[in-house]
Scaffold this motif. Structure first.
Motif, PDB file in Angstrom:
ATOM      1  N   TYR A   1     -11.544  35.914   9.884  1.00 17.51           N
ATOM      2  CA  TYR A   1     -12.099  34.344  10.482  1.00 17.51           C
ATOM      3  C   TYR A   1     -13.169  33.985   9.638  1.00 17.51           C
ATOM      4  CZ  TYR A   1     -14.068  30.850  13.489  1.00 17.51           C
ATOM      5  OH  TYR A   1     -14.251  29.584  13.797  1.00 17.51           O
ATOM      6  N   PRO A   2     -14.379  34.776   9.167  1.00 16.31           N
ATOM      7  CA  PRO A   2     -15.359  34.146   8.507  1.00 16.31           C
ATOM      8  C   PRO A   2     -14.811  33.651   7.058  1.00 16.31           C
ATOM      9  CG  PRO A   2     -16.026  35.963   9.498  1.00 16.31           C
ATOM     10  CD  PRO A   2     -14.548  35.970   9.752  1.00 16.31           C
ATOM     11  N   LEU A   3     -13.901  34.324   6.474  1.00 22.07           N
ATOM     12  CA  LEU A   3     -13.364  33.985   5.085  1.00 22.07           C
ATOM     13  C   LEU A   3     -12.641  32.752   5.355  1.00 22.07           C
ATOM     14  CD1 LEU A   3     -11.932  37.325   3.889  1.00 22.07           C
ATOM     15  CD2 LEU A   3     -14.218  36.643   3.449  1.00 22.07           C
ATOM     16  N   LEU A   4     -11.722  32.629   6.344  1.00 23.53           N
ATOM     17  CA  LEU A   4     -11.048  31.385   6.463  1.00 23.53           C
ATOM     18  C   LEU A   4     -12.007  30.157   6.741  1.00 23.53           C
ATOM     19  CD1 LEU A   4      -8.154  32.349   8.898  1.00 23.53           C
ATOM     20  CD2 LEU A   4      -8.026  31.858   6.496  1.00 23.53           C
ATOM     21  N   VAL A   5     -13.257  30.138   7.387  1.00 21.02           N
ATOM     22  CA  VAL A   5     -14.073  29.126   7.548  1.00 21.02           C
ATOM     23  C   VAL A   5     -14.759  28.711   6.235  1.00 21.02           C
ATOM     24  CG1 VAL A   5     -16.176  28.546   8.642  1.00 21.02           C
ATOM     25  CG2 VAL A   5     -14.486  29.783   9.971  1.00 21.02           C
ATOM     26  N   ARG A   6     -15.071  29.586   5.425  1.00 19.10           N
ATOM     27  CA  ARG A   6     -15.628  29.292   4.103  1.00 19.10           C
ATOM     28  C   ARG A   6     -14.638  28.907   3.291  1.00 19.10           C
ATOM     29  NH1 ARG A   6     -20.397  31.742   2.592  1.00 19.10           N
ATOM     30  NH2 ARG A   6     -21.177  33.383   4.028  1.00 19.10           N
ATOM     31  N   LEU A   7     -13.190  29.037   3.338  1.00 22.98           N
ATOM     32  CA  LEU A   7     -12.227  28.717   2.360  1.00 22.98           C
ATOM     33  C   LEU A   7     -11.910  27.293   2.685  1.00 22.98           C
ATOM     34  CD1 LEU A   7     -10.031  29.060   0.614  1.00 22.98           C
ATOM     35  CD2 LEU A   7      -8.631  29.991   2.285  1.00 22.98           C
ATOM     36  N   PHE A   8     -12.002  26.979   3.912  1.00 24.61           N
ATOM     37  CA  PHE A   8     -11.849  25.516   4.459  1.00 24.61           C
ATOM     38  C   PHE A   8     -12.922  24.633   4.725  1.00 24.61           C
ATOM     39  CE2 PHE A   8      -8.054  27.800   6.146  1.00 24.61           C
ATOM     40  CZ  PHE A   8      -6.988  27.178   5.550  1.00 24.61           C
ATOM     41  N   ARG A   9     -14.239  25.047   4.473  1.00 25.27           N
ATOM     42  CA  ARG A   9     -15.330  24.327   4.756  1.00 25.27           C
ATOM     43  C   ARG A   9     -15.423  22.937   3.671  1.00 25.27           C
ATOM     44  NH1 ARG A   9     -20.025  27.289   6.311  1.00 25.27           N
ATOM     45  NH2 ARG A   9     -19.050  27.257   8.270  1.00 25.27           N
TER      46      ARG A   9
ATOM     47  N   ALA B   1     -11.347  41.006  26.609  1.00 26.50           N
ATOM     48  CA  ALA B   1     -13.090  40.458  26.624  1.00 26.50           C
ATOM     49  C   ALA B   1     -13.936  41.179  25.610  1.00 26.50           C
ATOM     50  CB  ALA B   1     -13.612  40.944  28.093  1.00 26.50           C
ATOM     51  N   VAL B   2     -13.503  42.363  25.311  1.00 26.74           N
ATOM     52  CA  VAL B   2     -14.323  43.127  24.246  1.00 26.74           C
ATOM     53  C   VAL B   2     -13.861  42.487  22.807  1.00 26.74           C
ATOM     54  CG1 VAL B   2     -14.380  45.222  22.785  1.00 26.74           C
ATOM     55  CG2 VAL B   2     -14.298  45.181  25.337  1.00 26.74           C
ATOM     56  N   LEU B   3     -12.878  42.035  22.333  1.00 25.53           N
ATOM     57  CA  LEU B   3     -12.712  41.527  21.215  1.00 25.53           C
ATOM     58  C   LEU B   3     -13.305  40.103  21.102  1.00 25.53           C
ATOM     59  CD1 LEU B   3      -8.844  41.913  20.684  1.00 25.53           C
ATOM     60  CD2 LEU B   3     -10.802  42.963  19.380  1.00 25.53           C
ATOM     61  N   PHE B   4     -13.548  39.477  22.415  1.00 27.04           N
ATOM     62  CA  PHE B   4     -14.249  38.190  22.414  1.00 27.04           C
ATOM     63  C   PHE B   4     -15.712  38.489  22.161  1.00 27.04           C
ATOM     64  CE2 PHE B   4     -16.054  34.385  24.904  1.00 27.04           C
ATOM     65  CZ  PHE B   4     -15.778  33.511  23.956  1.00 27.04           C
ATOM     66  N   ALA B   5     -16.173  39.336  22.614  1.00 27.32           N
ATOM     67  CA  ALA B   5     -17.670  39.710  22.518  1.00 27.32           C
ATOM     68  C   ALA B   5     -18.027  40.183  21.179  1.00 27.32           C
ATOM     69  CB  ALA B   5     -17.900  40.817  23.547  1.00 27.32           C
ATOM     70  N   VAL B   6     -17.190  40.993  20.485  1.00 32.58           N
ATOM     71  CA  VAL B   6     -17.515  41.394  19.236  1.00 32.58           C
ATOM     72  C   VAL B   6     -17.235  40.221  18.187  1.00 32.58           C
ATOM     73  CG1 VAL B   6     -16.671  42.975  17.690  1.00 32.58           C
ATOM     74  CG2 VAL B   6     -16.598  43.651  19.792  1.00 32.58           C
ATOM     75  N   TRP B   7     -16.285  39.235  18.596  1.00 33.38           N
ATOM     76  CA  TRP B   7     -16.095  38.042  17.899  1.00 33.38           C
ATOM     77  C   TRP B   7     -17.277  37.221  17.884  1.00 33.38           C
ATOM     78  CZ3 TRP B   7     -15.535  32.968  18.720  1.00 33.38           C
ATOM     79  CH2 TRP B   7     -14.842  32.235  17.650  1.00 33.38           C
ATOM     80  N   CYS B   8     -18.191  37.270  18.693  1.00 31.61           N
ATOM     81  CA  CYS B   8     -19.450  36.401  18.946  1.00 31.61           C
ATOM     82  C   CYS B   8     -20.338  36.709  17.723  1.00 31.61           C
ATOM     83  CB  CYS B   8     -19.917  36.726  20.240  1.00 31.61           C
ATOM     84  SG  CYS B   8     -19.228  35.821  21.629  1.00 31.61           S
ATOM     85  N   SER B   9     -21.361  35.969  17.610  1.00 29.89           N
ATOM     86  CA  SER B   9     -22.301  36.063  16.546  1.00 29.89           C
ATOM     87  C   SER B   9     -23.463  36.902  16.755  1.00 29.89           C
ATOM     88  CB  SER B   9     -22.726  34.484  16.249  1.00 29.89           C
ATOM     89  OG  SER B   9     -23.560  34.169  17.258  1.00 29.89           O
TER      90      SER B   9
ATOM     91  N   GLU C   1     -24.999  36.848  22.335  1.00 29.44           N
ATOM     92  CA  GLU C   1     -24.044  36.246  22.715  1.00 29.44           C
ATOM     93  C   GLU C   1     -22.959  37.221  23.055  1.00 29.44           C
ATOM     94  OE1 GLU C   1     -25.787  36.054  20.106  1.00 29.44           O
ATOM     95  OE2 GLU C   1     -26.619  33.894  19.843  1.00 29.44           O
ATOM     96  N   ALA C   2     -22.959  38.392  22.532  1.00 28.59           N
ATOM     97  CA  ALA C   2     -21.785  39.339  23.074  1.00 28.59           C
ATOM     98  C   ALA C   2     -21.766  39.580  24.689  1.00 28.59           C
ATOM     99  CB  ALA C   2     -21.919  40.632  22.105  1.00 28.59           C
ATOM    100  N   VAL C   3     -22.910  39.749  25.180  1.00 32.40           N
ATOM    101  CA  VAL C   3     -23.014  39.901  26.679  1.00 32.40           C
ATOM    102  C   VAL C   3     -22.461  38.761  27.517  1.00 32.40           C
ATOM    103  CG1 VAL C   3     -24.655  40.175  28.484  1.00 32.40           C
ATOM    104  CG2 VAL C   3     -25.127  41.177  26.429  1.00 32.40           C
TER     105      VAL C   3
ATOM    106  N   THR D   1     -25.752  40.552  13.990  1.00 38.80           N
ATOM    107  CA  THR D   1     -26.878  40.555  14.696  1.00 38.80           C
ATOM    108  C   THR D   1     -28.185  40.655  13.961  1.00 38.80           C
ATOM    109  OG1 THR D   1     -25.756  41.601  16.553  1.00 38.80           O
ATOM    110  CG2 THR D   1     -27.788  41.861  16.768  1.00 38.80           C
ATOM    111  N   VAL D   2     -28.056  41.479  12.897  1.00 40.06           N
ATOM    112  CA  VAL D   2     -29.349  41.909  12.027  1.00 40.06           C
ATOM    113  C   VAL D   2     -29.702  40.521  11.219  1.00 40.06           C
ATOM    114  CG1 VAL D   2     -30.214  43.312  10.067  1.00 40.06           C
ATOM    115  CG2 VAL D   2     -29.079  44.346  11.891  1.00 40.06           C
ATOM    116  N   ALA D   3     -28.728  39.812  10.789  1.00 40.01           N
ATOM    117  CA  ALA D   3     -29.003  38.628  10.202  1.00 40.01           C
ATOM    118  C   ALA D   3     -29.575  37.537  10.925  1.00 40.01           C
ATOM    119  CB  ALA D   3     -27.812  37.918   9.622  1.00 40.01           C
TER     120      ALA D   3
END
Length: 352
Positions: free
Chosen positions: A53-61, A217-225, A229-231, A344-346
């Motif tokens: 997903y992040p690669l697609l966002v960078r590709l189309f921006r 729900a786990v996939l959506f949480a890990v997908w958050c930034s 936000e994952a909580v 998260t670190v970022a």
């Protein structure tokens, strides 16, 4: 004359590979089937797609930014340096369109890989009668509680010197930028619900409803930034996925998510228009009213369906714990989890 044990009628069928156990009440069906290898294979495929997903966002921006420039929007591009200058509303619109296109591509890929179970799910239908009026206040309350938990977690992290910035600043008026931001947020939220509570949840249901609710729900949480936000993503994701299955329609989660975003924006507007004491009283009063509505809906829901939230697996199936372990133990899921830790670190600033 055939023996009694050998008599076969047209109504008799061979035992299917997957079994279904009907749960009384609002019509939830618990499915069982598939091996641990099948679950790991799906985990690798879904996690790998979400990692893209992040690669697609960078590709189309940049292509979409140039498209906005060609269409005459308020975008200026320096031909020598490539510097892009645009207004806040245009930036929000381009960013939202980029993410919508990326989410659309992910949905098409998941549909192509799991067309058969998704086509049998029929998620685009009218919600089951009587479920939506009960589910909507419960979705709003669960989302608000998730936001409060995320806020408390950020305050706890701040007490030990880790600062996480949340988008909870008050709104001082309904400007065009605020309207554009709200519209973009609603559009993204609807596409996210289509992806996670639509195609992904339906594809996961072949391994059981309890498993599908938790993993989506786990996939959506890990997908958050980030962790905070994952909580929010996990708590709201569990409730939304449950009521999508109960109602038989993804529109339940879409309406709940849209209502939650509008409610949060309204609270931010109240904080900006009223003085701090009045805003605090209004937020507390609104929260209590929402909690009472959700409690009344929950009690009525339990009365109508005494078997609610009792999702025992069907006989002969893998336990839910074994399925979760098989899914979360795949290589691509672990890489997906490392991506959350990196994001998260970022976004965390160490002070003190």
């Amino acid at each position: 004359m055939q023996a009694e044990g050998q008599v076969r009628t047209p109504l008799m069928k061979e035992k299917p590979e997957r079994t279904e156990t009907y749960i009384p009440g609002l019509g939830l069906v618990q499915q069982a089937g598939g091996s641990a290898d099948d679950i790991r294979r799906m985990s690798n495929l879904l996690s790998l797609l979400l990692l893209c997903y992040p690669l697609l966002v960078r590709l189309f921006r940049m292509p979409l930014t140039y498209l906005a420039y060609l269409l005459g929007f308020s975008v200026r591009i320096n031909p020598l340096t490539g510097l892009v200058i645009q207004t806040a509303s245009v930036r929000t619109a381009v960013s939202a369109l980029t993410e919508v296109v990326s989410l659309g591509i992910l949905m098409l890929l998941v549909l192509g890989l799991y067309y058969r179970p998704i086509s049998q799910g029929r998620i685009f239908r009218r919600p089951q009668k009587g479920v939506l009026p009960l589910a909507f206040p419960m979705l709003l309350a669960s989302g608000a509680m998730a936001v409060i938990c995320a806020f408390l977690l950020s305050r706890m992290m701040g007490s030990v010197g880790l600062v996480v910035y949340l988008n909870q600043e008050p709104i001082y008026g309904f400007s065009p930028e605020v309207a554009a931001s709200l519209a973009a947020g609603l559009l993204l939220a609807l596409f996210q619900e289509l992806l996670f509570r639509g195609v992904i949840l339906t594809a996961l249901r072949q391994f059981g409803d309890t498993f599908a609710v938790l993993i989506s729900a786990v996939l959506f949480a890990v997908w958050c930034s980030g962790v905070v936000e994952a909580v929010y993503g996990f708590l709201f994701g569990v409730c939304a996925a449950y009521f999508v299955i109960r109602s038989g329609s993804v529109y339940t989660a879409m309406l709940g998510r849209a209502g939650l975003l509008i409610l949060l924006e309204l609270f931010r507007l109240i904080r900006g228009l009223l003085n701090p004491r009045e805003a605090q009283l209004a937020l507390i009063g609104g929260g209590l009213l929402l909690a009472l509505l959700a409690l009344a809906a929950y009690l009525r829901f339990i009365r109508l369906d005494p078997c609610a939230f009792r999702l025992a697996p069907a006989e002969g199936a893998l336990s839910t714990r074994a399925r979760l372990g098989a899914f979360c133990g795949s290589v691509c899921f672990l890489l997906f989890l490392l991506g959350l830790l990196y994001r998260t670190v970022a976004t965390v600033q160490v002070i003190g």
